[in-house]
Design a protein around this motif. Structure first.
Motif, PDB file in Angstrom:
ATOM      1  N   GLY A 153       0.811  -1.146  -0.084  1.00  0.00           N
ATOM      2  CA  GLY A 153      -0.026  -0.009  -0.042  1.00  0.00           C
ATOM      3  C   GLY A 153       1.012   1.153  -0.057  1.00  0.00           C
ATOM      4  N   LYS A 154       2.066   0.952  -0.210  1.00  0.00           N
ATOM      5  CA  LYS A 154       2.877   2.333  -0.064  1.00  0.00           C
ATOM      6  C   LYS A 154       3.834   2.201  -1.326  1.00  0.00           C
ATOM      7  N   ASN A 155       3.821   3.634  -2.081  1.00  0.00           N
ATOM      8  CA  ASN A 155       4.448   3.627  -3.466  1.00  0.00           C
ATOM      9  C   ASN A 155       5.960   3.465  -3.383  1.00  0.00           C
ATOM     10  N   SER A 242      -4.102   2.841  -4.216  1.00  0.00           N
ATOM     11  CA  SER A 242      -3.275   3.865  -3.547  1.00  0.00           C
ATOM     12  C   SER A 242      -1.787   3.627  -4.083  1.00  0.00           C
TER      13      SER A 242
END
Length: 298
Positions: A153-155, A242
């Motif tokens: 969920g984190k780029n 996201s």
């Protein structure tokens, strides 16, 4: 010339079924390319849809995230190619040095198994073990005093999660190729190196690795054709809105534009753009493979 043709004739005959299959399922459907130049309306078909010329391509190039999608695709694909070469080579070298052949074969079998599992299965496994709440990886991270990491969920984490998970799935299969290359090395080279005083490390450095270089070069060159293929199934299963900024690739963009938003003309234009670049890359890779690795189909 006639002798060479006679020798290759059986090989060409064997290609006829594959050629017919390719014509039916790869070339005949290429008539749909005309959609890239139309405002395609399904109930009107090819002949009655509105022709818009290059408008779909202009729209594609002006899409706000298109350049980022191209960057994501190339970055993920290139990193997969690099890691997919380095890791199998290292593992093959380690297995080659194992004293117990039973141990080496057991390890080889275990690392080979994920290759047979689809990303539907492996995606569910990854989502479970990388979960922020209850995932075994984050439980270990929390256990040593660090904050849990949202890998999916984190780029900043998502592209590397894709790369490492792809290596985990495929490096076992690639290892077999390099293990086969090791068997083709002349044993007398090791004997000569041993007589000259070379230890196992020196033998690996000056005999084993040079013996693997031709197959490494060949596979590296042929992999150039996959620069725009970052793995649709894997990304589609693991990504979410996201992480579009770092995980959205050409194939997932095609899916959303074509199937979700029903912009068939634009999605066909993107697909045609990718296909043309891919054709150039494939031709280049095979040309380089023929020149530097003496690779040829026949």
């Amino acid at each position: 010339m006639k002798k060479k043709y006679a020798v290759n004739l059986p090989l060409h005959i064997m290609m006829i079924p594959a050629l017919v299959f390719s014509i039916m399922f790869a070339y005949v459907p290429m008539t749909g390319i005309v959609i890239a130049f139309q405002k395609f309306i399904p109930n009107r078909g090819f002949f009655n849809s509105i022709w818009v010329g290059w408008d779909n391509f202009a729209f594609m190039l002006n899409m706000p995230d298109f350049s980022q999608v191209i960057y994501n695709t190339i970055f993920i694909a290139v990193m997969k190619i690099i890691a997919g070469i380095i890791v199998p080579v290292v593992v093959a070298l380690l297995l080659n040095e194992a004293r117990s052949k039973y141990f080496a074969r057991s390890i080889q079998t275990m690392i080979y198994l994920p290759h047979f599992l689809s990303w539907v299965i492996l995606g569910g496994i990854l989502i479970d073990i990388l979960s922020v709440e209850g995932g075994i990886v984050n439980r270990i991270i929390s256990g040593v005093g660090f904050e849990p990491v949202f890998f999916l969920g984190k780029n900043e984490w998502f592209p590397f999660t894709l790369i490492l998970s792809d290596v985990w799935k495929e490096f076992g299969f690639a290892t077999i190729v390099y293990m086969a290359a090791l068997t083709s090395i002349d044993p007398t080279l090791y004997e000569a190196a041993y007589i000259d005083g070379a230890n196992r490390w020196k033998q690996t450095l000056h005999v084993t690795i040079p013996g693997m270089v031709p197959i490494i070069v060949l596979l590296s060159v042929l992999s150039l054709s996959n620069v725009l293929n970052a793995g649709f199934e894997q990304v589609f299963i693991l990504y979410s809105p996201s992480v579009y900024q770092s995980g959205d690739i050409i194939d997932t963009l095609l899916y959303r534009v074509g199937f979700v938003e029903a912009q068939y003309g634009v999605s066909t234009a993107v697909s045609l753009f990718k296909s043309l670049i891919g054709m150039i890359l494939i031709a280049t890779s095979y040309g380089l493979a023929y020149r530097y690795a003496n690779y040829r189909i026949f």
